[in-house]
Write an enzyme that holds these catalytic residues in place. Structure first.
Site, PDB file in Angstrom:
ATOM      1  N   GLU A  59       1.218  -1.642   0.642  1.00 11.19           N
ATOM      2  CA  GLU A  59      -0.031  -0.124   0.241  1.00 11.19           C
ATOM      3  C   GLU A  59       1.064   1.013   0.020  1.00 11.19           C
ATOM      4  OE1 GLU A  59      -3.540   1.914   2.513  1.00 11.19           O
ATOM      5  OE2 GLU A  59      -1.953   1.009   4.123  1.00 11.19           O
ATOM      6  N   LYS A 129     -10.661  -0.730  -0.589  1.00  6.97           N
ATOM      7  CA  LYS A 129     -10.245  -0.647   1.259  1.00  6.97           C
ATOM      8  C   LYS A 129     -11.378  -0.606   1.782  1.00  6.97           C
ATOM      9  CE  LYS A 129      -7.490   0.551   4.291  1.00  6.97           C
ATOM     10  NZ  LYS A 129      -5.452   1.134   5.118  1.00  6.97           N
ATOM     11  N   CYS A 161      -4.318  -3.417   4.138  1.00  3.22           N
ATOM     12  CA  CYS A 161      -4.027  -2.534   5.362  1.00  3.22           C
ATOM     13  C   CYS A 161      -4.741  -3.119   7.004  1.00  3.22           C
ATOM     14  CB  CYS A 161      -3.161  -0.947   5.651  1.00  3.22           C
ATOM     15  SG  CYS A 161      -2.555  -0.373   7.004  1.00  3.22           S
TER      16      CYS A 161
END
Length: 327
Positions: A59, A129, A161
């Site tokens: 990321e 995300k 993440c």
């Protein structure tokens, strides 16, 4: 799985993860120059690991996360950045996972994207995300998990993440068929120990391969700890980088081994056991969901939010609203 090889076979998928040096970029021109550097990583890694089937970048590896200019560096998908990545994948006959932060979004703030490109240069997945990291990330949240068939038929799911801190996202991804969950992250100190352990936990509880690519180095704000890793479906680490920028590590993932485990394991088969509770005592086990919070969340999201806020906190906006009401 055996470790220490640079090869793969028809039954194994060769995967590499990159501790990419966190970029500090000020313009679109600098972003594209960085994309060309990422493309050179694809080429060099394929030369060094001839068994490579898929390479994963972290990321923020494409545009970085500039504290004030992040919105100026946003782009489209497809766009000039993914065009460079697609050519690198096509030229080197590998699949690649790349980060776009962010993708221009007509509904509001940009998306934080996990882009999977196949060995023909075609975009096979653009995952948004679901859980942006609060309170710092400005990205518009995505709304669905994604899984596609990857190299040699291995099924690949996406996480970005902070997503993986939520067990529900990984479980949902696996229940859609993922055999490899890839987590691209830009995680910084002081969360190093927690995040390294998390990869093994998510692999073990979901009977899945788990691969992490993390940033390393320092940008204008944070220091990133690297430790990109590849984890077996039993939670054992197959390969792991250190903390240095631009490290690459590699492992091969057996397709038949994970499918055998999911088909034949018993006590450690957490996926099967989830919906077959007590099958040693009850014929075929009990499938009903025993978790009251998840029932509430599905049937009454507002009520679920209230339950959560009573346990934890409210948003700053809610605090301000309540203070206005009391004036």
């Amino acid at each position: 799985m055996p470790v220490g090889t640079i090869s793969s076979s028809q039954d194994t998928v060769g995967i590499a993860v990159v501790n990419y040096q966190v970029p500090v970029l000020e313009s679109q021109e600098e972003v594209l120059e960085n994309c060309r550097n990422i493309a050179s990583f694809v080429e060099g890694t394929k030369m060094g690991y001839p068994g490579l089937d898929i390479i994963v970048f972290p990321e923020y590896s494409t545009q970085g996360f500039h504290p004030t200019k992040w919105n100026e560096l946003c782009t489209t998908i497809p766009g000039p950045e993914t065009d460079i990545f697609a050519e690198a994948c096509r030229k080197n006959k590998v699949w690649g996972v790349f980060s776009i932060t962010g993708e221009i979004n007509p509904k509001g703030n940009p998306y934080n994207c996990f882009v999977l490109i196949d060995d023909q240069g075609e975009i096979r997945m653009n995952y948004h995300k679901i859980n942006p990291w609060v309170p710092k990330e400005p990205w518009y949240p995505g709304s669905e998990t994604m899984v596609v068939e990857g190299p040699k038929g291995l099924k690949i799911g996406a996480n970005i993440c902070y997503d993986s801190n939520m067990p529900e996202i990984v479980r949902d991804t696996v229940m859609k068929g993922a055999e490899l969950v890839i987590r691209i992250q830009g995680y910084m100190y002081p969360s190093k120990e927690q995040q390294i352990k998390l990869a093994s936990i998510r692999a073990w509880e979901n009977l899945t391969y788990f691969a992490v690519a993390n940033m390393a180095g320092r940008d204008k704000v944070y220091s990133y700890f690297g430790h990109s890793n590849i984890v077996n479906f039993d939670g054992a680490i197959l390969a792991e980088c250190g903390s240095s920028p631009d490290e690459v590590t590699y492992a091969e993932l057996s397709i038949s081994a994970i499918r055998n485990a999911r088909k034949n394991w018993t006590a450690e088969n957490h996926l099967f056991n989830l919906t077959h509770r007590g099958y040693s005592a009850v014929e075929n086990g009990v499938a009903d969901c025993p978790y009251s919070f998840y029932k509430t969340w599905t049937e009454d999201p507002k009520k679920a939010k209230e339950i959560c806020e009573n346990l934890t906190r409210t948003t700053p906006e809610q605090v301000e609203e309540r203070e206005k009401e009391t004036v």
